[in-house]
Design a protein around this motif. Sequence first.
Motif, PDB file in Angstrom:
ATOM      1  N   SER A 196       0.809  -1.261   0.164  1.00  0.00           N
ATOM      2  CA  SER A 196      -0.087   0.059   0.006  1.00  0.00           C
ATOM      3  C   SER A 196       0.890   1.205   0.068  1.00  0.00           C
ATOM      4  N   LYS A 226       3.744   2.787  -8.402  1.00  0.00           N
ATOM      5  CA  LYS A 226       2.715   1.516  -8.486  1.00  0.00           C
ATOM      6  C   LYS A 226       2.934   0.632  -9.628  1.00  0.00           C
ATOM      7  N   PRO A 253      -3.768  -4.346  -6.398  1.00  0.00           N
ATOM      8  CA  PRO A 253      -4.656  -4.879  -5.318  1.00  0.00           C
ATOM      9  C   PRO A 253      -5.298  -6.299  -6.040  1.00  0.00           C
TER      10      PRO A 253
END
Length: 256
Positions: free
Chosen positions: A119, A199, A226
């Motif tokens: 995260s 990311k 995710p």
Amino acid sequence: MSAERHVLILGGTTEARRLAAELAADPALRVTSSLAGRVAEPRLPAGEVRIGGFGGPGGLARWLREQQVDALIDATHPFAGTISFNAAEAAADARVPLLALRRPGWVAGPGDRWTSVASLDEAARALPALGERVFLTTGRMGLAAFAHLEDMWFLVRSVDAPEPPVPARMETLLDRGPFTLDGERSLLRRHRIDVVVTKDSGGAATSAKLVAAREVGVPVVVVRRPCVPRGVREVADPGAAASWLRELLPQPRPFP
């Protein structure tokens, strides 16, 4: 009822635009791309375009039925998250075939100094041990996770200007990929970057920063993707998505 077969693409990515361009060339198909509306001036794909949410899986299922959609393709960003689960639920409810078009993630190679985290909060916790001048390429959303790092300096690159809360010591670079290797090399050198945060978006449009970081030994904090819905068929490129659609909705003429 129209003889056209209606395809809804949940888009916003390079792959979604490429797929829309290919499908819209066939007059037997009605192609609608749905964009979330988070970017002020998005790159519009070929075919029809709608902007904004559906109101959850129930709203999307209702839209699929009302617009007589024959196939749904989820080509959203790997970090869009919620929409993929909404698409899976809505497709099952409306009994519309669903395909996920997801670009492969990046893979570390020799010389890469990657720290994998789950995260943005975990990325922020890892930073103090890695560097002081941060190239933050995670977009304008989620900058609050780094706002408490007052002793660190951030170069934030995003398409649109970020909104607070943001890091106190921050410079914003408004830009849109694809980015070149020479450009990324120059950016790291000019701003004296000693750690990169990104990311795992995958694809070539923004991967040059990883090569530039590898060349000079700069560590990279990579936020993992995710979870995605289980049981949904996936392909990695627009050509494979078009082939799936060709098999699902056979046309009376050769597919373009």
